[in-house]
Design a protein around this motif. Structure first.
Motif, PDB file in Angstrom:
ATOM      1  N   TYR A  63      54.105  50.668  71.604  1.00 39.11           N
ATOM      2  CA  TYR A  63      53.754  51.226  70.301  1.00 39.11           C
ATOM      3  C   TYR A  63      52.256  51.073  70.116  1.00 39.11           C
ATOM      4  CZ  TYR A  63      58.737  50.903  69.021  1.00 39.11           C
ATOM      5  OH  TYR A  63      60.101  51.054  68.957  1.00 39.11           O
ATOM      6  N   THR A  65      56.618  51.031  63.362  1.00 33.08           N
ATOM      7  CA  THR A  65      58.055  50.974  63.058  1.00 33.08           C
ATOM      8  C   THR A  65      58.388  50.448  61.676  1.00 33.08           C
ATOM      9  OG1 THR A  65      58.332  48.743  63.948  1.00 33.08           O
ATOM     10  CG2 THR A  65      58.567  50.595  65.492  1.00 33.08           C
ATOM     11  N   LEU A  96      65.558  52.526  65.737  1.00 33.55           N
ATOM     12  CA  LEU A  96      64.573  51.970  66.663  1.00 33.55           C
ATOM     13  C   LEU A  96      65.182  51.720  68.039  1.00 33.55           C
ATOM     14  CD1 LEU A  96      62.561  49.571  64.354  1.00 33.55           C
ATOM     15  CD2 LEU A  96      61.950  51.863  65.169  1.00 33.55           C
TER      16      LEU A  96
END
Length: 88
Positions: free
Chosen positions: A7, A15, A23
């Motif tokens: 990420y 997130t 997720l």
């Protein structure tokens, strides 16, 4: 090097607020993207040219923005948009 994903700028930033089930689906798809990128470009460190543009995927009813950085052998997940919650 070994292909991987992450990420960016951070997991917390990308997130935040997304449901765990969504997720989990995003992370499964990220692993698939890594396998595909590794098959397409076996040695990313020797890749010539510009990287791919940002792409968007439908994942479990939500949206994931990602791009591939071949020279770093990296798939970057930079935005997740979870599916809308049903109205009560």
């Amino acid at each position: 090097m070994t292909w991987s994903w992450e990420y960016l700028p951070s997991e917390q930033h990308v997130t935040a607020g997304a449901p765990a089930e969504f997720l989990a689906a995003v992370e499964r798809r990220a692993a698939e993207l890594v396998r595909a990128a590794a098959a397409f470009c076996l040695d990313g460190t020797t890749y010539q040219g510009s990287g791919e543009p940002m792409r968007y995927l439908d994942v479990a009813g939500g949206l994931v923005a990602h791009y591939v950085v071949p020279r770093l052998e990296l798939v970057v997940i930079c935005q997740v948009t979870p599916p809308p919650t049903p109205c009560s």
